[in-house]
Write a protein that holds these residues in place. Sequence first.
Motif, PDB file in Angstrom:
ATOM      1  N   THR A 158      60.334  93.774   2.698  1.00  0.00           N
ATOM      2  CA  THR A 158      60.097  94.087   1.293  1.00  0.00           C
ATOM      3  C   THR A 158      59.818  95.579   1.130  1.00  0.00           C
ATOM      4  O   THR A 158      59.413  96.261   2.078  1.00  0.00           O
ATOM      5  CB  THR A 158      58.914  93.287   0.733  1.00  0.00           C
ATOM      6  N   ARG A 159      60.002  96.075  -0.064  1.00  0.00           N
ATOM      7  CA  ARG A 159      59.792  97.501  -0.301  1.00  0.00           C
ATOM      8  C   ARG A 159      58.349  97.921  -0.029  1.00  0.00           C
ATOM      9  O   ARG A 159      58.091  98.991   0.527  1.00  0.00           O
ATOM     10  CB  ARG A 159      60.167  97.845  -1.751  1.00  0.00           C
ATOM     11  N   ARG A 160      57.412  97.059  -0.405  1.00  0.00           N
ATOM     12  CA  ARG A 160      56.003  97.426  -0.250  1.00  0.00           C
ATOM     13  C   ARG A 160      55.633  97.584   1.220  1.00  0.00           C
ATOM     14  O   ARG A 160      55.053  98.605   1.621  1.00  0.00           O
ATOM     15  CB  ARG A 160      55.111  96.360  -0.896  1.00  0.00           C
ATOM     16  N   VAL A 161      55.958  96.585   2.047  1.00  0.00           N
ATOM     17  CA  VAL A 161      55.595  96.644   3.465  1.00  0.00           C
ATOM     18  C   VAL A 161      56.416  97.712   4.184  1.00  0.00           C
ATOM     19  O   VAL A 161      55.894  98.445   5.027  1.00  0.00           O
ATOM     20  CB  VAL A 161      55.770  95.266   4.134  1.00  0.00           C
ATOM     21  N   ALA A 162      57.700  97.822   3.839  1.00  0.00           N
ATOM     22  CA  ALA A 162      58.543  98.849   4.461  1.00  0.00           C
ATOM     23  C   ALA A 162      58.005 100.242   4.165  1.00  0.00           C
ATOM     24  O   ALA A 162      57.991 101.120   5.045  1.00  0.00           O
ATOM     25  CB  ALA A 162      59.984  98.718   3.974  1.00  0.00           C
ATOM     26  N   ALA A 163      57.543 100.456   2.931  1.00  0.00           N
ATOM     27  CA  ALA A 163      56.979 101.760   2.560  1.00  0.00           C
ATOM     28  C   ALA A 163      55.690 102.034   3.336  1.00  0.00           C
ATOM     29  O   ALA A 163      55.435 103.172   3.761  1.00  0.00           O
ATOM     30  CB  ALA A 163      56.717 101.809   1.058  1.00  0.00           C
ATOM     31  N   GLU A 164      54.871 100.996   3.522  1.00  0.00           N
ATOM     32  CA  GLU A 164      53.639 101.152   4.281  1.00  0.00           C
ATOM     33  C   GLU A 164      53.938 101.498   5.737  1.00  0.00           C
ATOM     34  O   GLU A 164      53.297 102.374   6.332  1.00  0.00           O
ATOM     35  CB  GLU A 164      52.813  99.866   4.203  1.00  0.00           C
ATOM     36  N   LEU A 174      52.864 104.984   7.692  1.00  0.00           N
ATOM     37  CA  LEU A 174      52.100 104.984   8.939  1.00  0.00           C
ATOM     38  C   LEU A 174      52.847 105.703  10.063  1.00  0.00           C
ATOM     39  O   LEU A 174      52.248 106.471  10.827  1.00  0.00           O
ATOM     40  CB  LEU A 174      51.799 103.543   9.357  1.00  0.00           C
ATOM     41  N   VAL A 175      54.154 105.457  10.154  1.00  0.00           N
ATOM     42  CA  VAL A 175      54.964 106.128  11.174  1.00  0.00           C
ATOM     43  C   VAL A 175      54.954 107.634  10.947  1.00  0.00           C
ATOM     44  O   VAL A 175      54.809 108.424  11.890  1.00  0.00           O
ATOM     45  CB  VAL A 175      56.402 105.580  11.174  1.00  0.00           C
ATOM     46  N   ALA A 176      55.108 108.051   9.687  1.00  0.00           N
ATOM     47  CA  ALA A 176      55.105 109.484   9.369  1.00  0.00           C
ATOM     48  C   ALA A 176      53.778 110.129   9.765  1.00  0.00           C
ATOM     49  O   ALA A 176      53.750 111.250  10.307  1.00  0.00           O
ATOM     50  CB  ALA A 176      55.373 109.686   7.885  1.00  0.00           C
ATOM     51  N   ASN A 177      52.683 109.419   9.545  1.00  0.00           N
ATOM     52  CA  ASN A 177      51.362 109.966   9.875  1.00  0.00           C
ATOM     53  C   ASN A 177      51.134 110.083  11.377  1.00  0.00           C
ATOM     54  O   ASN A 177      50.400 110.962  11.826  1.00  0.00           O
ATOM     55  CB  ASN A 177      50.258 109.087   9.272  1.00  0.00           C
ATOM     56  N   PRO A 207      50.639  96.049   9.720  1.00  0.00           N
ATOM     57  CA  PRO A 207      51.446  97.262   9.891  1.00  0.00           C
ATOM     58  C   PRO A 207      50.776  98.287  10.797  1.00  0.00           C
ATOM     59  O   PRO A 207      51.440  98.927  11.623  1.00  0.00           O
ATOM     60  CB  PRO A 207      51.598  97.781   8.456  1.00  0.00           C
ATOM     61  N   VAL A 208      49.474  98.429  10.667  1.00  0.00           N
ATOM     62  CA  VAL A 208      48.744  99.398  11.496  1.00  0.00           C
ATOM     63  C   VAL A 208      48.876  99.037  12.971  1.00  0.00           C
ATOM     64  O   VAL A 208      49.111  99.908  13.827  1.00  0.00           O
ATOM     65  CB  VAL A 208      47.255  99.458  11.092  1.00  0.00           C
ATOM     66  N   GLU A 209      48.748  97.756  13.296  1.00  0.00           N
ATOM     67  CA  GLU A 209      48.839  97.331  14.696  1.00  0.00           C
ATOM     68  C   GLU A 209      50.236  97.555  15.258  1.00  0.00           C
ATOM     69  O   GLU A 209      50.379  97.966  16.424  1.00  0.00           O
ATOM     70  CB  GLU A 209      48.451  95.859  14.809  1.00  0.00           C
ATOM     71  N   GLN A 210      51.259  97.305  14.472  1.00  0.00           N
ATOM     72  CA  GLN A 210      52.624  97.540  14.960  1.00  0.00           C
ATOM     73  C   GLN A 210      52.843  99.018  15.259  1.00  0.00           C
ATOM     74  O   GLN A 210      53.401  99.375  16.304  1.00  0.00           O
ATOM     75  CB  GLN A 210      53.648  97.041  13.945  1.00  0.00           C
ATOM     76  N   VAL A 211      52.420  99.882  14.345  1.00  0.00           N
ATOM     77  CA  VAL A 211      52.640 101.323  14.553  1.00  0.00           C
ATOM     78  C   VAL A 211      51.751 101.846  15.678  1.00  0.00           C
ATOM     79  O   VAL A 211      52.171 102.704  16.462  1.00  0.00           O
ATOM     80  CB  VAL A 211      52.400 102.092  13.239  1.00  0.00           C
ATOM     81  N   ASP A 212      50.535 101.332  15.787  1.00  0.00           N
ATOM     82  CA  ASP A 212      49.673 101.726  16.912  1.00  0.00           C
ATOM     83  C   ASP A 212      50.316 101.382  18.253  1.00  0.00           C
ATOM     84  O   ASP A 212      50.201 102.141  19.221  1.00  0.00           O
ATOM     85  CB  ASP A 212      48.313 101.027  16.816  1.00  0.00           C
ATOM     86  N   ALA A 213      50.993 100.232  18.315  1.00  0.00           N
ATOM     87  CA  ALA A 213      51.665  99.834  19.557  1.00  0.00           C
ATOM     88  C   ALA A 213      52.788 100.812  19.888  1.00  0.00           C
ATOM     89  O   ALA A 213      52.983 101.189  21.054  1.00  0.00           O
ATOM     90  CB  ALA A 213      52.212  98.424  19.430  1.00  0.00           C
ATOM     91  N   LEU A 214      53.526 101.246  18.878  1.00  0.00           N
ATOM     92  CA  LEU A 214      54.571 102.247  19.100  1.00  0.00           C
ATOM     93  C   LEU A 214      53.968 103.563  19.588  1.00  0.00           C
ATOM     94  O   LEU A 214      54.453 104.171  20.543  1.00  0.00           O
ATOM     95  CB  LEU A 214      55.339 102.497  17.801  1.00  0.00           C
ATOM     96  N   ALA A 215      52.906 103.986  18.905  1.00  0.00           N
ATOM     97  CA  ALA A 215      52.293 105.276  19.237  1.00  0.00           C
ATOM     98  C   ALA A 215      51.627 105.267  20.604  1.00  0.00           C
ATOM     99  O   ALA A 215      51.342 106.335  21.155  1.00  0.00           O
ATOM    100  CB  ALA A 215      51.278 105.654  18.157  1.00  0.00           C
ATOM    101  N   SER A 216      51.369 104.091  21.159  1.00  0.00           N
ATOM    102  CA  SER A 216      50.729 104.001  22.472  1.00  0.00           C
ATOM    103  C   SER A 216      51.724 104.097  23.621  1.00  0.00           C
ATOM    104  O   SER A 216      51.327 104.151  24.785  1.00  0.00           O
ATOM    105  CB  SER A 216      49.945 102.691  22.591  1.00  0.00           C
ATOM    106  N   ILE A 217      53.029 104.101  23.313  1.00  0.00           N
ATOM    107  CA  ILE A 217      54.031 104.201  24.374  1.00  0.00           C
ATOM    108  C   ILE A 217      53.896 105.561  25.064  1.00  0.00           C
ATOM    109  O   ILE A 217      53.950 106.604  24.408  1.00  0.00           O
ATOM    110  CB  ILE A 217      55.447 104.031  23.802  1.00  0.00           C
ATOM    111  N   PRO A 218      53.693 105.585  26.374  1.00  0.00           N
ATOM    112  CA  PRO A 218      53.492 106.867  27.082  1.00  0.00           C
ATOM    113  C   PRO A 218      54.679 107.814  26.915  1.00  0.00           C
ATOM    114  O   PRO A 218      55.830 107.383  26.819  1.00  0.00           O
ATOM    115  CB  PRO A 218      53.341 106.435  28.549  1.00  0.00           C
ATOM    116  N   ASP A 219      54.378 109.108  26.899  1.00  0.00           N
ATOM    117  CA  ASP A 219      55.432 110.116  26.749  1.00  0.00           C
ATOM    118  C   ASP A 219      56.498 109.981  27.826  1.00  0.00           C
ATOM    119  O   ASP A 219      57.688 110.132  27.556  1.00  0.00           O
ATOM    120  CB  ASP A 219      54.826 111.527  26.811  1.00  0.00           C
ATOM    121  N   ASP A 220      56.066 109.704  29.074  1.00  0.00           N
ATOM    122  CA  ASP A 220      57.049 109.659  30.154  1.00  0.00           C
ATOM    123  C   ASP A 220      58.034 108.505  29.971  1.00  0.00           C
ATOM    124  O   ASP A 220      59.213 108.615  30.316  1.00  0.00           O
ATOM    125  CB  ASP A 220      56.367 109.589  31.514  1.00  0.00           C
TER     126      ASP A 220
END
Length: 296
Positions: A74-80, A84-87, A173-186
């Motif tokens: 949905t537009r609302r969740v996709a926008a959220e 979060l990804v942008a931040n 949404p926060v948990e999904q993006v946090d999981a992405l952001a936790s992926i190690p750089d290597d």
Amino acid sequence: MSDPPSFEKFENSARAIANGQGLLWRIESRAGKVSYLFGTMHSSEPAAKSFDDLVLRALGRSSVVATELPGASTRRVAAELRRLVANRSFRPQGAALSGLPEDTRKEVERRMSVAGIPPGVADQLQPWYLALTVSRSNCAANPRAGTDTETADARIERLALEQGATLLGLESPVEQVDALASIPDDVALRMLRDTAVKRLKPEDMESTITGLYSTRRIGYLLAMRGPAWAGVFDIDGYAEFISAFITRRNLTMLQRALPIFSGGQAFVAVGALHLPGDYGMVELIRRAGFTVTRIW
């Protein structure tokens, strides 16, 4: 296949993946209450949302339906999610691509430019975000006009509401993006390096995933790494990236799913890659004391 022995070795490795075959599983609690676990593709492709009758019957029997993130399309969740990804994607210290060899870096920057991200900007973004960008095909990002854009998850949610079931979510949404952001750089840089050096195309990866999903051979996706797969279609870096993203989320979703399964008459749908493996949802649910049986 030009190297039958190598392919046979790969197939043996794939078949050894725990719970690697199947998409629909019957979950029975110690009290005898029955629920279902189903593996989806987060896609609007016909192969993803043309559910087998067994899946539809299991869904129809359920008074509670849970998906990873209800309303994700949905537009609302996709926008959220975009917010979060942008931040989280900005890298204040820069030098995101400094760990890559010069020739590899130039190819990655070229791919970033094709995706609309100039080299100077790419270096200011987190490696996980850049890896996610190169993994998406143009078709997925820009669906053709007139195509049915309802995803498999959205169809499950729609059918659930139409039959009067209670709709629940396993993540935020926060948990999904946090999981992405936790992926190690290597890990992310390895995916970028492999994508550039091996000239992998997102369309090829998506086609392979769709083909294996259609035949319910999800374990094969976890086996597409290392020497057993090299020379066939080597996506080692991609597999490692996906594994890092999946494993942490399995534990979070498990804790939300267990009380749902305990109540019975539930249908829980998660991405198919969450199902197989020693730390996949199927095995984790079994270890929690439920009887888990593949039915399709």
